[in-house]
Enzyme design. Structure first.
Site, PDB file in Angstrom:
ATOM      1  N   LYS A  71       0.860  -1.194   0.000  1.00 30.40           N
ATOM      2  CA  LYS A  71       0.000   0.000   0.000  1.00 30.40           C
ATOM      3  C   LYS A  71       0.880   1.222   0.000  1.00 30.40           C
ATOM      4  CE  LYS A  71      -4.092   1.848   0.326  1.00 30.40           C
ATOM      5  NZ  LYS A  71      -3.633   2.735  -0.776  1.00 30.40           N
ATOM      6  N   LYS A  95       4.996   2.213   8.398  1.00 24.62           N
ATOM      7  CA  LYS A  95       3.804   3.008   8.719  1.00 24.62           C
ATOM      8  C   LYS A  95       2.589   2.098   8.909  1.00 24.62           C
ATOM      9  CE  LYS A  95       3.681   6.613   6.115  1.00 24.62           C
ATOM     10  NZ  LYS A  95       3.458   7.663   5.114  1.00 24.62           N
ATOM     11  N   LYS A 107       5.304   2.019  -2.944  1.00 20.82           N
ATOM     12  CA  LYS A 107       5.282   3.430  -3.359  1.00 20.82           C
ATOM     13  C   LYS A 107       5.524   3.493  -4.848  1.00 20.82           C
ATOM     14  CE  LYS A 107       4.957   7.406  -1.144  1.00 20.82           C
ATOM     15  NZ  LYS A 107       4.331   7.543   0.164  1.00 20.82           N
TER      16      LYS A 107
HETATM   17  N1  GLU Z   1       0.706   8.777   0.320  1.00 18.09           N
HETATM   18  C1  GLU Z   1       0.279   8.614   1.666  1.00 18.09           C
HETATM   19  C2  GLU Z   1       1.440   8.271   2.584  1.00 18.09           C
HETATM   20  O1  GLU Z   1       2.568   8.586   2.316  1.00 18.09           O
HETATM   21  C3  GLU Z   1      -0.886   7.636   1.788  1.00 18.09           C
HETATM   22  C4  GLU Z   1      -0.675   6.296   1.205  1.00 18.09           C
HETATM   23  C5  GLU Z   1      -1.958   5.501   1.046  1.00 18.09           C
HETATM   24  O2  GLU Z   1      -3.004   6.007   1.351  1.00 18.09           O
HETATM   25  O3  GLU Z   1      -1.840   4.354   0.612  1.00 18.09           O
HETATM   26  O4  GLU Z   1       1.250   7.752   3.641  1.00 18.09           O
END
Ligand code: GLU
Length: 428
Positions: A71, A95, A107
């Site tokens: 994710k 995270k 990513k």
């Molecule tokens: N781009 C956001 C982050 O860096 C959210 C990623 C997501 O929602 O998958 O956490």
């Protein structure tokens, strides 16, 4: 002399290595987790408005998916590199783990400058991106989302392309979609609000009342704007925000000592978070060239822009009064600056904890999309608050019990969870 910007992947690895050592991870687990599981590099041929074709470079990195599907967002940025995407994917793994989400880390990125692209050109990039990576992403494998310079519209083009290719509706393939098109209520606010849910808990722990605090914020994009909005709602005052000036190719800080007015500033801001200088001055803001946001006489700093914001140079400019740094951005503090923050006993809410609200809400969006169901905004934000608060409390409890720096406590929890998942699956 100005320090060289840190390579984000070197930085992510050095943060990992330190905690992997203290956790006593075996060599195979270390080798597995300090590298991405998979990565894809691809060319995106895109038709431009003048009829010509231009080829952009795209990336998708799946750092680890032991705890669930990968994710993470897709960034559009002219300085994107394979290494920044690798670092950001690794940070997504930690995270999701620290937030206890059943997800891994990924990513994506495209090297491009959206300021110079029409909406049609951006749509063509989104669709070209999905055409190249569609076989390797999806609701059960890797779920993209918005990030720097991408938003719900980009996600809708991407999910549409994915659905055209796969012959069906797969709203769970991408999150951050517009509300009404499979998106979740609260997703736009989620990252910034999450920063403030964590900040509110930190203030409680330090026995400081929000209404007695003053903050300075780096950035005025999606994360910063909603962080400011909620921080002001709980009683805080923001005296300065900075933003990148595209024309001048340098940052500016806008200051109003009596407190900025978020609605007023939003009214003179472009969709990339760029504040109109002339109009701001007209509204009584002081306009200071450069990164003056960091040297303000405040209690709280919120870096909500990009990597390399708090460096060996800029850390020395942080005022004596600063007690808390809430990292809304990914990777804003370089390791050499981090030592200084630790020595100064500043309470740091580390990036992958502070900004976990975005992906947590994305998880709630996935759940709704996969069930073809939706929740009201209060329900989503209520769940988000509970999840963010619980993630914060588990990290701060460990920091207190084991006398650890907050970043090290967050890493210890996250890495242990991911290492355990790899072990339980019999991977290492
Ligand atoms: N781009 C956001 C982050 O860096 C959210 C990623 C997501 O929602 O998958 O956490």
């Amino acid at each position: 002399m100005t320090a060289q910007p840190f390579n984000a992947f070197t930085m992510a690895r050095s943060q990992f290595d330190k905690i992997a050592e203290s956790l006593g991870l075996d060599q195979a687990t270390k080798d597995l987790l300090r590298n991405p599981l998979r990565e894809y590099h691809f060319s995106l041929p895109v038709r431009m408005d003048d009829g010509s074709f231009k080829v952009f470079q795209g990336y998708r990195v799946q750092h680890n998916d032991a705890r669930g599907p990968a994710k993470g967002g897709i960034r559009f940025h002219p300085q994107e590199t394979a290494d920044t995407v690798r670092a950001l994917a690794m940070w997504m793994t930690w995270k999701c783990a620290v937030a206890k989400l059943p997800l891994g880390g990924g990513k994506g990125g495209v090297i491009c400058e959206p300021h110079n692209l029409s909406m049609t050109e951006q749509q063509n990039i989104c669709r070209a991106y999905v055409r190249q990576i569609a076989r390797n992403i999806g609701p059960v494998s890797d779920v993209p989302a918005p990030d720097v310079m991408t938003n719900g519209q980009h996600m809708l083009w991407m999910v549409d392309e994915y659905e055209q290719m796969n012959g069906g509706r797969f709203p769970g393939a991408i999150t951050g979609k517009p509300v009404g098109m499979g998106g979740s209520q609260g997703r736009t606010e989620a990252t910034g609000f999450g920063v403030v849910f964590a900040l509110r808990e930190a203030l409680k722990e330090l026995d400081i009342r929000p209404q007695d605090t003053v903050a300075s914020v780096q950035g005025f994009g999606n994360v910063a704007q909603y962080a400011i909005e909620l921080y002001q709602q709980i009683g805080g005052t923001v005296v300065a925000v900075s933003c990148w000036d595209q024309k001048a190719q340098q940052p500016y800080t806008f200051r109003k000592k009596s407190g900025i007015d978020i609605a007023e500033l939003r009214g003179i801001t472009d969709r990339f978070g760029g504040i109109d200088q002339q109009k701001a001055v007209g509204l009584g803001y002081e306009c200071l060239p450069g990164e003056a946001w960091i040297e303000q006489d405040v209690d709280i700093l919120m870096p909500c822009a990009l990597e390399n914001a708090i460096t060996a140079d800029t850390v020395l400019k942080i005022g004596k009064r600063v007690r808390i740094i809430a990292e809304g951005a990914n990777g804003p503090t370089t390791p050499d600056a981090d030592h200084v923050l630790q020595e100064r006993k500043i309470f740091v809410i580390p990036d992958f904890l502070a900004n976990a609200g975005g992906v947590t809400c994305s998880y709630l969006e996935q759940v709704q999309s996969n069930m073809n169901y939706f929740w009201e905004k209060d329900e989503v934000l209520g769940k988000l608050d509970v999840m963010m608060t619980s993630a914060f409390v588990s990290v701060s409890d460990m920091a207190r019990r084991q006398k650890l720096y907050m970043r090290d406590a967050a890493y210890t929890i996250a890495i242990a969870r991911v290492a355990q998942a790899c072990k339980d699956r019999g991977w290492v």
